[in-house]
Design an enzyme around this catalytic site. Structure first.
Site, mmCIF file in Angstrom:
data_model
loop_
_atom_site.group_PDB
_atom_site.id
_atom_site.type_symbol
_atom_site.label_atom_id
_atom_site.label_comp_id
_atom_site.label_asym_id
_atom_site.label_seq_id
_atom_site.Cartn_x
_atom_site.Cartn_y
_atom_site.Cartn_z
ATOM 1 N N GLY A 47 49.548 38.015 57.264
ATOM 2 C CA GLY A 47 48.839 38.744 56.198
ATOM 3 C C GLY A 47 48.629 37.448 55.064
ATOM 4 N N THR A 50 44.833 36.450 51.563
ATOM 5 C CA THR A 50 44.830 36.527 50.092
ATOM 6 C C THR A 50 46.056 36.825 49.318
ATOM 7 O OG1 THR A 50 44.664 39.096 50.810
ATOM 8 C CG2 THR A 50 42.415 37.897 50.397
ATOM 9 N N TYR A 52 49.591 37.275 47.890
ATOM 10 C CA TYR A 52 50.948 36.788 48.171
ATOM 11 C C TYR A 52 51.187 35.737 49.306
ATOM 12 C CZ TYR A 52 53.270 38.317 43.805
ATOM 13 O OH TYR A 52 53.464 38.370 42.466
ATOM 14 N N ALA A 111 47.342 42.778 63.006
ATOM 15 C CA ALA A 111 48.950 42.311 63.238
ATOM 16 C C ALA A 111 49.862 43.197 63.747
ATOM 17 C CB ALA A 111 49.295 41.732 61.884
ATOM 18 N N ALA A 139 49.634 43.857 53.475
ATOM 19 C CA ALA A 139 49.178 45.384 52.740
ATOM 20 C C ALA A 139 48.108 45.824 53.566
ATOM 21 C CB ALA A 139 48.954 44.816 51.379
ATOM 22 N N TYR A 224 58.059 45.246 45.499
ATOM 23 C CA TYR A 224 58.037 45.484 44.181
ATOM 24 C C TYR A 224 58.896 46.515 43.582
ATOM 25 C CZ TYR A 224 55.588 45.915 39.471
ATOM 26 O OH TYR A 224 55.347 45.919 38.144
ATOM 27 N N TYR A 234 55.196 54.798 41.847
ATOM 28 C CA TYR A 234 55.291 53.583 42.667
ATOM 29 C C TYR A 234 56.839 53.527 43.192
ATOM 30 C CZ TYR A 234 54.743 49.139 44.967
ATOM 31 O OH TYR A 234 54.956 48.163 45.984
HETATM 32 P P1 NAD Z 1 46.731 41.552 49.818
HETATM 33 O O1 NAD Z 1 45.871 42.822 49.970
HETATM 34 O O2 NAD Z 1 46.340 40.458 48.793
HETATM 35 O O3 NAD Z 1 47.017 40.897 51.124
HETATM 36 C C1 NAD Z 1 47.042 41.525 52.227
HETATM 37 C C2 NAD Z 1 47.007 40.485 53.646
HETATM 38 O O4 NAD Z 1 47.238 41.410 54.475
HETATM 39 C C3 NAD Z 1 45.823 39.933 53.644
HETATM 40 O O5 NAD Z 1 45.955 38.820 54.278
HETATM 41 C C4 NAD Z 1 45.000 40.916 54.780
HETATM 42 O O6 NAD Z 1 43.843 40.374 55.770
HETATM 43 C C5 NAD Z 1 46.433 41.227 55.572
HETATM 44 N N1 NAD Z 1 46.188 42.386 56.315
HETATM 45 C C6 NAD Z 1 45.921 43.676 56.182
HETATM 46 N N2 NAD Z 1 45.953 44.502 57.190
HETATM 47 C C7 NAD Z 1 46.223 43.756 58.145
HETATM 48 C C8 NAD Z 1 46.252 43.912 59.625
HETATM 49 N N3 NAD Z 1 46.079 45.200 60.136
HETATM 50 N N4 NAD Z 1 46.645 42.748 60.089
HETATM 51 C C9 NAD Z 1 46.805 41.565 59.968
HETATM 52 N N5 NAD Z 1 46.631 41.323 58.542
HETATM 53 C C10 NAD Z 1 46.400 42.658 57.712
HETATM 54 O O7 NAD Z 1 48.097 42.125 49.235
HETATM 55 P P2 NAD Z 1 49.325 41.510 48.382
HETATM 56 O O8 NAD Z 1 49.113 42.246 46.968
HETATM 57 O O9 NAD Z 1 49.436 39.964 48.369
HETATM 58 O O10 NAD Z 1 50.319 41.941 49.106
HETATM 59 C C11 NAD Z 1 51.268 41.602 49.960
HETATM 60 C C12 NAD Z 1 52.764 41.881 50.115
HETATM 61 O O11 NAD Z 1 53.224 41.778 48.432
HETATM 62 C C13 NAD Z 1 52.774 43.469 49.807
HETATM 63 O O12 NAD Z 1 54.076 43.800 50.762
HETATM 64 C C14 NAD Z 1 52.743 44.084 48.577
HETATM 65 O O13 NAD Z 1 53.539 45.374 48.620
HETATM 66 C C15 NAD Z 1 53.796 43.084 48.106
HETATM 67 N N6 NAD Z 1 53.688 42.859 46.445
HETATM 68 C C16 NAD Z 1 52.450 42.810 45.778
HETATM 69 C C17 NAD Z 1 52.673 42.642 44.354
HETATM 70 C C18 NAD Z 1 51.300 42.967 43.573
HETATM 71 O O14 NAD Z 1 51.416 43.146 42.638
HETATM 72 N N7 NAD Z 1 50.200 42.322 44.133
HETATM 73 C C19 NAD Z 1 53.808 43.013 43.948
HETATM 74 C C20 NAD Z 1 55.029 42.602 44.616
HETATM 75 C C21 NAD Z 1 55.173 42.810 45.882
#
Ligand code: NAD
Length: 396
Positions: A47, A50, A52, A111, A139, A224, A234
């Site tokens: 992942g 983009t 995190y 993935a 995600a 989160y 949430y």
């Molecule tokens: P994001 O949408 O920016 O990134 C998701 C990543 O997952 C991308 O690189 C995408 O290509 C990849 N992805 C999605 N489906 C896929 C698949 N089938 N195979 C391979 N790659 C795949 O999301 P984010 O907000 O950075 O979230 C990442 C983690 O951080 C999650 O677990 C989310 O719950 C957690 N998080 C997010 C926040 C927030 O506010 N954004 C806060 C705390 C925790």
């Protein structure tokens, strides 16, 4: 072609290659301006394109000098359709990493599948030997189970009771009430299957079985918690149940890896504008209110600041990694400070369409949303013709 943003609800269907490259470069510069981290050498980020995951990859590479493998699900440009933002981000990352003399590789695909896991393992074996950090930052709205073929869809819904709260259309500034009906048992099961810990566990099992996980390896996934106002939708809703599952998986993985001196953590991160969080009702309005308070207090952070702090102070800081009573790393500590939350709650009470730009940083939210896709970025001429077809160096 000339690329402009085209939005459909909370997604933007176009992305700008130069804007995305500039956003990635900004994150790289931030990390390069900070003290180096005595961290991992060879890193897999699942992942990685983009949010995190991308920020983790940048910190590992440019903060710790690590070689990286990024796995992500993004699309190349096709005809007049631009590539996805993650594609352009990764192309920029790969180019910068190579220029810095770091090994880095991209694998684009699902993935959740056995095929992509096997391909990643082969790549690690031939190019890096072993990895010492696995970041799991997927995600996704859907997952096809690799063994049964069942397709699961995740939903963001409360459990048990209907939930109503304020929400905002961040394009127009209209504040309204969102009402979400509770999830069914099956929707809950499917959300856990997509966003819970099963796939993370599968990755670690496969990597370990193949002998490509170094002794003493670390793995981390992200979660989160957030404030009371979003709890019903949430943390106590379907996605929270999936996060409980992810956190329980960390406990199991920690035991599994500690036999070889390794460790597994869940890091609870701050609420930030990403493609995933903009899809959750209520959350964008909360983030806008939060941004205003945190910016005023000089405590605001984006993905890159959060991930630099996670790596430098927690995962690879001095001494034992600091965790809470549940074993979670709390990099959301600044967000959850009572003085921050009290102010956000006070603003929340009064929020309406009329005062939303005054009481929150909705304008900042909107801008950051477009920046995720490479738009509204300083120094980019959006009237200029750009080539939407960008190749990712080191794509396997
Ligand atoms: P994001 O949408 O920016 O990134 C998701 C990543 O997952 C991308 O690189 C995408 O290509 C990849 N992805 C999605 N489906 C896929 C698949 N089938 N195979 C391979 N790659 C795949 O999301 P984010 O907000 O950075 O979230 C990442 C983690 O951080 C999650 O677990 C989310 O719950 C957690 N998080 C997010 C926040 C927030 O506010 N954004 C806060 C705390 C925790």
């Amino acid at each position: 072609m000339i690329i402009q943003p085209k939005t459909r609800g909370f997604i933007c269907t176009t992305a700008h290659p130069e804007g995305c490259a500039s956003q990635v470069q900004r994150q790289i510069e931030y990390v390069k301006g900070k003290p180096a981290i005595k961290g991992p050498r060879n890193v897999l980020v699942v992942g990685a394109s983009t949010g995190y995951g991308l920020a983790s990859r940048i910190v590992a590479a440019f903060g710790s000098g690590a070689n990286t493998v990024g796995v992500y699900f993004d699309k190349a440009a096709e005809g007049s359709r631009t590539a996805t933002a993650g594609w352009y981000n990764s192309a920029a990352f790969e180019a910068a990493a190579s220029e810095a003399g770091l090994k880095s590789y991209s694998i684009v695909g699902d993935a959740f599948s056995d095929e992509i896991k096997a391909k990643t393992i082969d790549l690690i074996r031939t190019e890096l030997g072993q990895i010492d950090l696995v970041v799991y930052s997927v995600a996704s709205p859907r997952r096809t189970h690799p063994k049964t073929g069942e397709v699961f869809s995740s939903v963001i819904k409360p459990l048990g009771e209907t939930y109503t709260n304020k929400t905002v259309n961040f394009h127009t500034g209209e504040v309204s009430q969102a009402t979400i009906e509770p999830a069914t048992e099956d929707e809950l099961r499917q959300t856990i299957a997509v966003m819970g810990g099963e796939d993370w566990q599968m990755w670690i099992d496969e990597l370990q079985k193949a002998g490509v996980l170094a002794e003493g390896a670390t793995t981390v996934a992200y979660s989160y918690i957030g404030p009371e106002i979003t709890h019903a939708v949430y943390r106590e809703g379907t996605i929270g149940a999936a996060k409980n599952d992810l956190e329980a998986t960390a406990g199991r993985l920690h035991k599994q890896l500690s036999a070889a001196g390794g460790r597994a953590y869940v890091s609870v991160n701050k609420a930030l504008v990403t493609q995933s969080s903009s899809a959750i009702p209520v959350v964008p309005l909360y983030i806008s209110a939060l941004y205003k308070v945190m910016k005023e207090k000089g405590l605001h952070e984006g993905c890159i600041e959060q991930m630099y702090r996670l790596f430098s102070e927690r995962l690879y800081g001095q001494g034992e990694t600091l965790v809470d009573e549940k074993g979670l790393i709390r990099i959301d500590d600044w967000e959850m400070r009572p003085e921050i939350q009290n102010e956000v709650a006070k603003a929340w009470e009064q929020l309406t369409t009329e005062n939303v730009y005054e009481l929150t940083d909705l304008e900042g939210y909107r801008r950051e949303f477009f920046q995720l896709f490479g738009f509204e970025t300083d120094g980019i001429n959006y009237e200029a013709d750009v080539n939407q077809e960008v190749e990712i160096p080191n794509l396997r």
